[in-house]
Motif scaffolding. Structure first.
Motif, PDB file in Angstrom:
ATOM      1  N   LEU A   8       0.830  -1.205   0.000  1.00 56.51           N
ATOM      2  CA  LEU A   8       0.000   0.000   0.000  1.00 56.51           C
ATOM      3  C   LEU A   8       0.867   1.258   0.000  1.00 56.51           C
ATOM      4  O   LEU A   8       0.642   2.177  -0.785  1.00 56.51           O
ATOM      5  N   THR A   9       1.878   1.305   0.881  1.00 57.60           N
ATOM      6  CA  THR A   9       2.722   2.509   0.946  1.00 57.60           C
ATOM      7  C   THR A   9       3.532   2.680  -0.334  1.00 57.60           C
ATOM      8  O   THR A   9       3.740   3.814  -0.777  1.00 57.60           O
ATOM      9  N   GLN A  10       3.969   1.601  -0.945  1.00 58.10           N
ATOM     10  CA  GLN A  10       4.683   1.700  -2.222  1.00 58.10           C
ATOM     11  C   GLN A  10       3.771   2.240  -3.313  1.00 58.10           C
ATOM     12  O   GLN A  10       4.169   3.104  -4.102  1.00 58.10           O
ATOM     13  N   THR A  11       2.548   1.743  -3.361  1.00 58.77           N
ATOM     14  CA  THR A  11       1.583   2.201  -4.368  1.00 58.77           C
ATOM     15  C   THR A  11       1.259   3.679  -4.175  1.00 58.77           C
ATOM     16  O   THR A  11       1.246   4.455  -5.139  1.00 58.77           O
ATOM     17  N   ILE A  12       1.006   4.076  -2.945  1.00 56.95           N
ATOM     18  CA  ILE A  12       0.705   5.486  -2.669  1.00 56.95           C
ATOM     19  C   ILE A  12       1.894   6.363  -3.048  1.00 56.95           C
ATOM     20  O   ILE A  12       1.722   7.421  -3.666  1.00 56.95           O
ATOM     21  N   SER A  13       3.095   5.932  -2.721  1.00 54.35           N
ATOM     22  CA  SER A  13       4.290   6.703  -3.063  1.00 54.35           C
ATOM     23  C   SER A  13       4.404   6.897  -4.571  1.00 54.35           C
ATOM     24  O   SER A  13       4.763   7.987  -5.041  1.00 54.35           O
ATOM     25  N   THR A  14       4.088   5.860  -5.329  1.00 56.64           N
ATOM     26  CA  THR A  14       4.106   5.959  -6.792  1.00 56.64           C
ATOM     27  C   THR A  14       3.098   6.991  -7.272  1.00 56.64           C
ATOM     28  O   THR A  14       3.408   7.837  -8.123  1.00 56.64           O
ATOM     29  N   HIS A  15       1.900   6.964  -6.722  1.00 58.15           N
ATOM     30  CA  HIS A  15       0.873   7.919  -7.127  1.00 58.15           C
ATOM     31  C   HIS A  15       1.221   9.338  -6.683  1.00 58.15           C
ATOM     32  O   HIS A  15       0.954  10.307  -7.403  1.00 58.15           O
ATOM     33  N   LEU A  16       1.830   9.464  -5.507  1.00 55.98           N
ATOM     34  CA  LEU A  16       2.233  10.790  -5.036  1.00 55.98           C
ATOM     35  C   LEU A  16       3.321  11.392  -5.919  1.00 55.98           C
ATOM     36  O   LEU A  16       3.403  12.613  -6.052  1.00 55.98           O
ATOM     37  N   GLY A  63      -3.556   4.724   4.480  1.00 54.69           N
ATOM     38  CA  GLY A  63      -2.242   5.224   4.078  1.00 54.69           C
ATOM     39  C   GLY A  63      -1.469   5.787   5.253  1.00 54.69           C
ATOM     40  O   GLY A  63      -0.270   5.536   5.417  1.00 54.69           O
ATOM     41  N   CYS A  64      -2.155   6.551   6.098  1.00 60.56           N
ATOM     42  CA  CYS A  64      -1.519   7.105   7.300  1.00 60.56           C
ATOM     43  C   CYS A  64      -1.035   5.983   8.211  1.00 60.56           C
ATOM     44  O   CYS A  64       0.075   6.045   8.754  1.00 60.56           O
ATOM     45  N   ILE A  65      -1.848   4.968   8.376  1.00 59.56           N
ATOM     46  CA  ILE A  65      -1.463   3.813   9.189  1.00 59.56           C
ATOM     47  C   ILE A  65      -0.189   3.197   8.625  1.00 59.56           C
ATOM     48  O   ILE A  65       0.763   2.918   9.362  1.00 59.56           O
ATOM     49  N   GLY A  66      -0.145   3.008   7.322  1.00 63.14           N
ATOM     50  CA  GLY A  66       1.031   2.412   6.696  1.00 63.14           C
ATOM     51  C   GLY A  66       2.290   3.233   6.900  1.00 63.14           C
ATOM     52  O   GLY A  66       3.313   2.725   7.374  1.00 63.14           O
TER      53      GLY A  66
END
Length: 117
Positions: A8-16, A63-66
């Motif tokens: 999840l954190t990797q995916t969010i980082s990619t989108h960010l 995302g915050c949790i991750g």
């Protein structure tokens, strides 16, 4: 369904990363605010991350949790410290927050686990 917080954190980082390109000023400002807020002062960075985790859980933000459990694992937080912060979040937010607190336990366990060779 079991959430995979590393993914999840990797995916969010990619989108960010896309927002960093198209909204560079906004994202830089957000990043600078985060660095300033989380820097040591009267409260140490680990305590600030515990607060951030509790707020993220109360806001029901996966995302915050991750990201905050990842930081807490890096900072050497103990399971007891994380659980105590989650207890405060549950006290403040009740049943729905307890469900996200359970997710935070899983996320911290995932990030704190020793790396397998």
């Amino acid at each position: 369904m079991t959430m995979q917080y590393k993914q999840l954190t990797q995916t969010i980082s990619t989108h960010l990363a896309h927002l960093h390109k198209t909204q560079a000023g906004v994202m830089k400002g957000f990043g600078d605010m985060g660095k300033t807020a989380m820097a040591g002062g009267a409260l140490d960075p680990k305590t600030k991350e515990l607060i951030a985790l509790a707020v993220g859980v109360a806001a029901r933000c996966d995302g915050c949790i991750g990201f905050h459990t990842k930081a807490l694992a890096r900072l050497g937080a103990t399971t007891e410290e994380v659980h105590e912060a989650l207890g405060v979040a549950i006290y403040m937010g009740g049943g729905p927050v307890a469900m996200y607190a359970a997710n935070a336990v899983a996320a911290f366990t995932e990030f704190a686990a020793p790396v397998q060779a």
